[in-house]
Motif scaffolding. Structure first.
Motif, PDB file in Angstrom:
ATOM      1  N   TYR A  98      -2.247   4.032 -12.787  1.00  0.00           N
ATOM      2  CA  TYR A  98      -3.044   3.465 -11.689  1.00  0.00           C
ATOM      3  C   TYR A  98      -4.497   3.471 -12.141  1.00  0.00           C
ATOM      4  CZ  TYR A  98       0.890   3.381  -8.528  1.00  0.00           C
ATOM      5  OH  TYR A  98       2.092   3.089  -7.945  1.00  0.00           O
ATOM      6  N   ARG A  99      -5.237   2.440 -11.712  1.00  0.00           N
ATOM      7  CA  ARG A  99      -6.646   2.317 -12.083  1.00  0.00           C
ATOM      8  C   ARG A  99      -7.513   2.427 -10.838  1.00  0.00           C
ATOM      9  NH1 ARG A  99      -6.123  -3.003 -15.681  1.00  0.00           N
ATOM     10  NH2 ARG A  99      -5.569  -3.677 -13.623  1.00  0.00           N
ATOM     11  N   ALA A 100      -8.637   3.099 -11.000  1.00  0.00           N
ATOM     12  CA  ALA A 100      -9.587   3.258  -9.899  1.00  0.00           C
ATOM     13  C   ALA A 100     -10.304   1.937  -9.647  1.00  0.00           C
ATOM     14  CB  ALA A 100     -10.589   4.351 -10.222  1.00  0.00           C
TER      15      ALA A 100
ATOM     16  N   ILE B 121     -10.581   7.873  -3.622  1.00  0.00           N
ATOM     17  CA  ILE B 121     -10.893   6.704  -4.441  1.00  0.00           C
ATOM     18  C   ILE B 121      -9.753   5.713  -4.279  1.00  0.00           C
ATOM     19  CG2 ILE B 121      -9.832   7.634  -6.542  1.00  0.00           C
ATOM     20  CD1 ILE B 121     -13.081   5.703  -6.671  1.00  0.00           C
ATOM     21  N   ASN B 122     -10.064   4.417  -4.193  1.00  0.00           N
ATOM     22  CA  ASN B 122      -9.028   3.389  -4.156  1.00  0.00           C
ATOM     23  C   ASN B 122      -8.476   3.213  -5.566  1.00  0.00           C
ATOM     24  OD1 ASN B 122      -9.302   2.836  -1.427  1.00  0.00           O
ATOM     25  ND2 ASN B 122     -10.862   1.281  -1.772  1.00  0.00           N
ATOM     26  N   MET B 123      -7.171   3.084  -5.662  1.00  0.00           N
ATOM     27  CA  MET B 123      -6.517   2.876  -6.946  1.00  0.00           C
ATOM     28  C   MET B 123      -5.466   1.782  -6.786  1.00  0.00           C
ATOM     29  SD  MET B 123      -6.212   6.767  -8.438  1.00  0.00           S
ATOM     30  CE  MET B 123      -6.314   6.270 -10.174  1.00  0.00           C
ATOM     31  N   PHE B 124      -5.080   1.160  -7.895  1.00  0.00           N
ATOM     32  CA  PHE B 124      -4.062   0.118  -7.854  1.00  0.00           C
ATOM     33  C   PHE B 124      -3.311   0.067  -9.165  1.00  0.00           C
ATOM     34  CE2 PHE B 124      -7.564  -1.896  -9.945  1.00  0.00           C
ATOM     35  CZ  PHE B 124      -6.984  -2.785 -10.845  1.00  0.00           C
ATOM     36  N   LYS B 125      -2.156  -0.608  -9.115  1.00  0.00           N
ATOM     37  CA  LYS B 125      -1.339  -0.801 -10.305  1.00  0.00           C
ATOM     38  C   LYS B 125      -0.585  -2.109 -10.164  1.00  0.00           C
ATOM     39  CE  LYS B 125       2.347   1.459 -12.957  1.00  0.00           C
ATOM     40  NZ  LYS B 125       3.173   2.695 -13.053  1.00  0.00           N
ATOM     41  N   GLU B 126      -0.545  -2.873 -11.237  1.00  0.00           N
ATOM     42  CA  GLU B 126       0.291  -4.061 -11.306  1.00  0.00           C
ATOM     43  C   GLU B 126       1.625  -3.632 -11.901  1.00  0.00           C
ATOM     44  OE1 GLU B 126      -0.707  -6.812  -9.930  1.00  0.00           O
ATOM     45  OE2 GLU B 126      -2.765  -6.119  -9.656  1.00  0.00           O
TER      46      GLU B 126
ATOM     47  N   ALA C 289       0.864  -1.180   0.000  1.00  0.00           N
ATOM     48  CA  ALA C 289       0.000   0.000   0.000  1.00  0.00           C
ATOM     49  C   ALA C 289       0.900   1.228   0.000  1.00  0.00           C
ATOM     50  CB  ALA C 289      -0.909   0.018   1.219  1.00  0.00           C
ATOM     51  N   MET C 290       0.726   2.102  -0.985  1.00  0.00           N
ATOM     52  CA  MET C 290       1.477   3.360  -1.021  1.00  0.00           C
ATOM     53  C   MET C 290       0.706   4.370  -0.180  1.00  0.00           C
ATOM     54  SD  MET C 290       2.551   5.772  -4.274  1.00  0.00           S
ATOM     55  CE  MET C 290       3.261   4.411  -5.165  1.00  0.00           C
ATOM     56  N   ARG C 291       1.422   5.064   0.706  1.00  0.00           N
ATOM     57  CA  ARG C 291       0.779   5.975   1.642  1.00  0.00           C
ATOM     58  C   ARG C 291       1.564   7.274   1.761  1.00  0.00           C
ATOM     59  NH1 ARG C 291       1.545   5.325   6.496  1.00  0.00           N
ATOM     60  NH2 ARG C 291      -0.491   5.977   7.164  1.00  0.00           N
TER      61      ARG C 291
ATOM     62  N   GLU D 214      -1.325  -0.628  -4.107  1.00  0.00           N
ATOM     63  CA  GLU D 214      -2.641  -0.036  -3.885  1.00  0.00           C
ATOM     64  C   GLU D 214      -2.455   1.291  -3.183  1.00  0.00           C
ATOM     65  OE1 GLU D 214      -4.919  -2.738  -1.468  1.00  0.00           O
ATOM     66  OE2 GLU D 214      -4.606  -4.406  -2.852  1.00  0.00           O
ATOM     67  N   LEU D 215      -3.445   2.183  -3.333  1.00  0.00           N
ATOM     68  CA  LEU D 215      -3.383   3.449  -2.618  1.00  0.00           C
ATOM     69  C   LEU D 215      -4.778   4.027  -2.489  1.00  0.00           C
ATOM     70  CD1 LEU D 215      -3.624   5.957  -4.926  1.00  0.00           C
ATOM     71  CD2 LEU D 215      -1.370   5.053  -5.465  1.00  0.00           C
ATOM     72  N   HIS D 216      -4.933   4.932  -1.529  1.00  0.00           N
ATOM     73  CA  HIS D 216      -6.149   5.718  -1.341  1.00  0.00           C
ATOM     74  C   HIS D 216      -5.819   7.102  -1.866  1.00  0.00           C
ATOM     75  CE1 HIS D 216      -7.557   3.194   2.364  1.00  0.00           C
ATOM     76  NE2 HIS D 216      -7.076   2.446   1.391  1.00  0.00           N
ATOM     77  N   ALA D 217      -6.311   7.445  -3.052  1.00  0.00           N
ATOM     78  CA  ALA D 217      -5.991   8.734  -3.667  1.00  0.00           C
ATOM     79  C   ALA D 217      -7.055   9.768  -3.348  1.00  0.00           C
ATOM     80  CB  ALA D 217      -5.873   8.582  -5.175  1.00  0.00           C
TER      81      ALA D 217
END
Length: 189
Positions: free
Chosen positions: A167-169, A182-187, A115-117, A151-154
């Motif tokens: 990153y995708r929502a 919004i939650n976002m993530f990236k592979e 999780a990126m914070r 993952e992150l909370h943007a």
């Protein structure tokens, strides 16, 4: 010793490192400060440093996060909130004169997930591409250490920034600390 031929030399962990593009070479040196990770960007030389929890460098990261992320909301970090970061990975983006210009943290979520914070760029460096540099260096660190999902909370205001970084929502918008997120993530490939 380090020889400079259109290469920038940096020192840490008793070694001299020179980087040009993606190539990194080293030669032992008997002294110098201890840092975990440093990356130099060739277009604008800077340090990407992993700081240990409760180190002076970590304290500087907390000061930047407080100034850029907390004070504008009328908030401060509590001792419990900071203690909860003891097992996280903390990074700073510094100019070569050691001035801190950005920071972020990773929390391990298990397996290959992070999780990126607490992503923050000093106000005077915002809008100059430093956020992109910080996130890309952090993603490179993650891949090198076997993590492939972030993952992150943007904040909604930062959503376009993360979208540009692929990153995708995920899910619906929600409110956290009084701000739309919004939650976002990236592979990471």
């Amino acid at each position: 010793t380090c020889q400079q031929k259109k290469l920038l030399s940096i020192f840490f962990q008793g070694r001299c490192y020179q980087e040009s593009g993606l190539r990194l070479s080293s030669a032992p040196l008997p002294f110098l400060p201890k840092f975990s990770t440093i990356t130099i960007e060739s277009f604008q030389p800077m340090w990407f440093i992993q700081h240990d929890f409760m180190s002076p460098g970590y304290d500087e990261l907390v000061s930047l996060r407080t100034a850029e992320l907390r004070i504008p909301l009328g908030l401060e970090f509590t001792a419990d909130q900071l203690e909860a970061e003891s097992d996280q990975f903390h990074f700073g983006l510094h100019l070569l004169d050691w001035q801190l210009i950005g920071c972020l943290s990773f929390r391990h979520l298990g397996g290959q997930k992070l999780a990126m914070r607490q992503v923050a760029i000093s106000r005077q460096f915002q809008g100059r591409g430093m956020g992109r540099v910080l996130v890309e260096r952090a993603e490179n660190w993650a891949k090198k250490h076997g993590f492939f999902h972030v993952e992150l909370h943007a904040r909604q205001s930062a959503r376009p920034f993360y979208t540009k970084l692929d990153y995708r929502a995920s899910g619906d918008e929600y409110v956290e600390l009084g701000i739309a997120h919004i939650n976002m993530f990236k592979e990471l490939l």
